[in-house]
Write an enzyme that holds these catalytic residues in place. Structure first.
Site, PDB file in Angstrom:
ATOM      1  N   SER A  16     -45.239  -3.018 -11.186  1.00  0.00           N
ATOM      2  CA  SER A  16     -45.269  -3.533  -9.822  1.00  0.00           C
ATOM      3  C   SER A  16     -44.023  -3.310  -8.964  1.00  0.00           C
ATOM      4  O   SER A  16     -42.918  -3.713  -9.312  1.00  0.00           O
ATOM      5  CB  SER A  16     -45.541  -5.036  -9.863  1.00  0.00           C
ATOM      6  OG  SER A  16     -45.244  -5.637  -8.624  1.00  0.00           O
ATOM      7  N   LYS A  68     -58.813  -4.630  -4.021  1.00  0.00           N
ATOM      8  CA  LYS A  68     -58.657  -4.799  -2.567  1.00  0.00           C
ATOM      9  C   LYS A  68     -59.984  -5.073  -1.859  1.00  0.00           C
ATOM     10  O   LYS A  68     -60.001  -5.702  -0.799  1.00  0.00           O
ATOM     11  CB  LYS A  68     -57.980  -3.573  -1.959  1.00  0.00           C
ATOM     12  CG  LYS A  68     -56.524  -3.407  -2.369  1.00  0.00           C
ATOM     13  CD  LYS A  68     -55.873  -2.225  -1.675  1.00  0.00           C
ATOM     14  CE  LYS A  68     -54.426  -2.067  -2.126  1.00  0.00           C
ATOM     15  NZ  LYS A  68     -53.717  -1.025  -1.371  1.00  0.00           N
ATOM     16  N   ASN A  89     -55.201  -6.447   1.328  1.00  0.00           N
ATOM     17  CA  ASN A  89     -54.063  -6.328   0.412  1.00  0.00           C
ATOM     18  C   ASN A  89     -53.058  -7.459   0.577  1.00  0.00           C
ATOM     19  O   ASN A  89     -52.062  -7.505  -0.140  1.00  0.00           O
ATOM     20  CB  ASN A  89     -53.354  -4.972   0.582  1.00  0.00           C
ATOM     21  CG  ASN A  89     -52.464  -4.931   1.806  1.00  0.00           C
ATOM     22  OD1 ASN A  89     -52.857  -5.366   2.885  1.00  0.00           O
ATOM     23  ND2 ASN A  89     -51.254  -4.415   1.639  1.00  0.00           N
ATOM     24  N   ASP A 105     -51.647  -2.497   4.687  1.00  0.00           N
ATOM     25  CA  ASP A 105     -51.556  -1.073   4.354  1.00  0.00           C
ATOM     26  C   ASP A 105     -51.644  -0.221   5.622  1.00  0.00           C
ATOM     27  O   ASP A 105     -51.009   0.834   5.725  1.00  0.00           O
ATOM     28  CB  ASP A 105     -52.689  -0.661   3.404  1.00  0.00           C
ATOM     29  CG  ASP A 105     -52.426  -1.077   1.964  1.00  0.00           C
ATOM     30  OD1 ASP A 105     -51.246  -1.272   1.607  1.00  0.00           O
ATOM     31  OD2 ASP A 105     -53.394  -1.205   1.199  1.00  0.00           O
ATOM     32  N   GLY A 128     -59.970  10.480  -2.674  1.00  0.00           N
ATOM     33  CA  GLY A 128     -60.301   9.158  -3.188  1.00  0.00           C
ATOM     34  C   GLY A 128     -61.077   8.345  -2.163  1.00  0.00           C
ATOM     35  O   GLY A 128     -60.976   8.587  -0.950  1.00  0.00           O
ATOM     36  N   GLY A 130     -61.418   4.667  -2.666  1.00  0.00           N
ATOM     37  CA  GLY A 130     -61.177   3.251  -2.960  1.00  0.00           C
ATOM     38  C   GLY A 130     -60.654   2.486  -1.756  1.00  0.00           C
ATOM     39  O   GLY A 130     -60.635   2.981  -0.625  1.00  0.00           O
ATOM     40  N   GLY A 231     -45.251   7.333  -1.366  1.00  0.00           N
ATOM     41  CA  GLY A 231     -45.689   6.072  -0.788  1.00  0.00           C
ATOM     42  C   GLY A 231     -44.653   4.973  -0.710  1.00  0.00           C
ATOM     43  O   GLY A 231     -45.000   3.847  -0.342  1.00  0.00           O
TER      44      GLY A 231
END
Length: 248
Positions: A16, A68, A89, A105, A128, A130, A231
């Site tokens: 994390s 999420k 989030n 986000d 992706g 998601g 990121g």
């Protein structure tokens, strides 16, 4: 702020970013009674047991992969942006013990992407489908950048399968964003299955992953002269936005 407990909801989140970031932030702000813990849940159905009879202790949560979207059913309310995206989030626990969902986000991605965009970045591929991909798509719409999703399954006209990515598609989509977990530590050799040989110095590759600093996806882009971005800045920006929401 009377409530002093915060946490991260996710699965397999020992790595994390959020816990370390907020623990250091609390230390700098001399908020010695504040704590931030990981809540590593095998199933999202365990979430209610974290807050059961303890809402008065929690001020908020962050939410990460893979929950999420699934977390929404446990919230009392979701703000307009998060509702439109369909992913949360950040959760604020109000004084009257309501759980309100937000998506920071969007803020994090937009503020980290805009400074590096060039005029040629008019079309994008989002790798992706998601929860994170939905925030990315929301931002691209705001910026008037056309996009298509790339997935293992070719489900509709908006989604391209990896096996159908052609030279023409890669060369006409000069912004490529990885929202999958492929390449995250410790599986650093993994990467999305795109035809990297068609990348050029006109491309911008953005990876939502921050550990490692340069994923295999970004390294392949770098070899072709593409601009690359991980990121980390997005995470910092979205974390600060979360703190702003919790502190209101």
């Amino acid at each position: 702020m009377n409530k002093t407990k915060f946490g991260l909801i996710g699965r397999d989140i020992a790595y994390s970013f959020s816990r370390k970031y907020f623990q250091e932030k609390f230390k700098k702000l001399k908020l010695n009674s504040f704590s931030y813990k990981n809540y590593d849940l095998p199933e999202i159905e365990e979430f209610p047991f974290i807050t059961y009879h303890r809402e008065e202790e929690f001020a908020g949560f962050n939410v990460t992969i893979p929950y999420k979207e699934a977390i929404i059913k446990y919230l009392h309310r979701v703000d307009k942006v998060a509702e439109e995206i369909g992913a949360v989030n950040t959760i604020k626990v109000t004084d009257d013990h309501l759980l309100i969902g937000y998506n920071t986000d969007v803020y994090g991605f937009e503020s980290s992407l805009k400074p590096i965009l060039k005029p040629q970045h008019k079309q994008a591929l989002i790798l992706g489908t998601g929860g994170a991909s939905k925030a990315v798509a929301y931002v691209l719409k705001l910026l008037n950048i056309e996009f298509k999703f790339v997935s293992r399954n070719n489900l509709n006209n908006e989604i391209i399968s990896y096996e159908n990515l052609t030279e023409e598609i890669i060369k006409s989509h000069l912004l490529i964003i990885n929202t999958t977990p492929l390449g995250t530590f410790p599986n650093v050799d993994e990467k999305p299955n795109i035809p990297y040989q068609f990348l050029s110095d006109k491309h911008l590759l953005y990876d939502l992953i921050y550990n490692p600093e340069e994923t295999s996806f970004l390294i392949e882009g770098k070899k072709k002269g593409a601009k690359i971005k991980n990121g980390y800045e997005m995470l910092v920006q979205q974390a600060e936005k979360s703190w702003e929401i919790w502190s209101k």
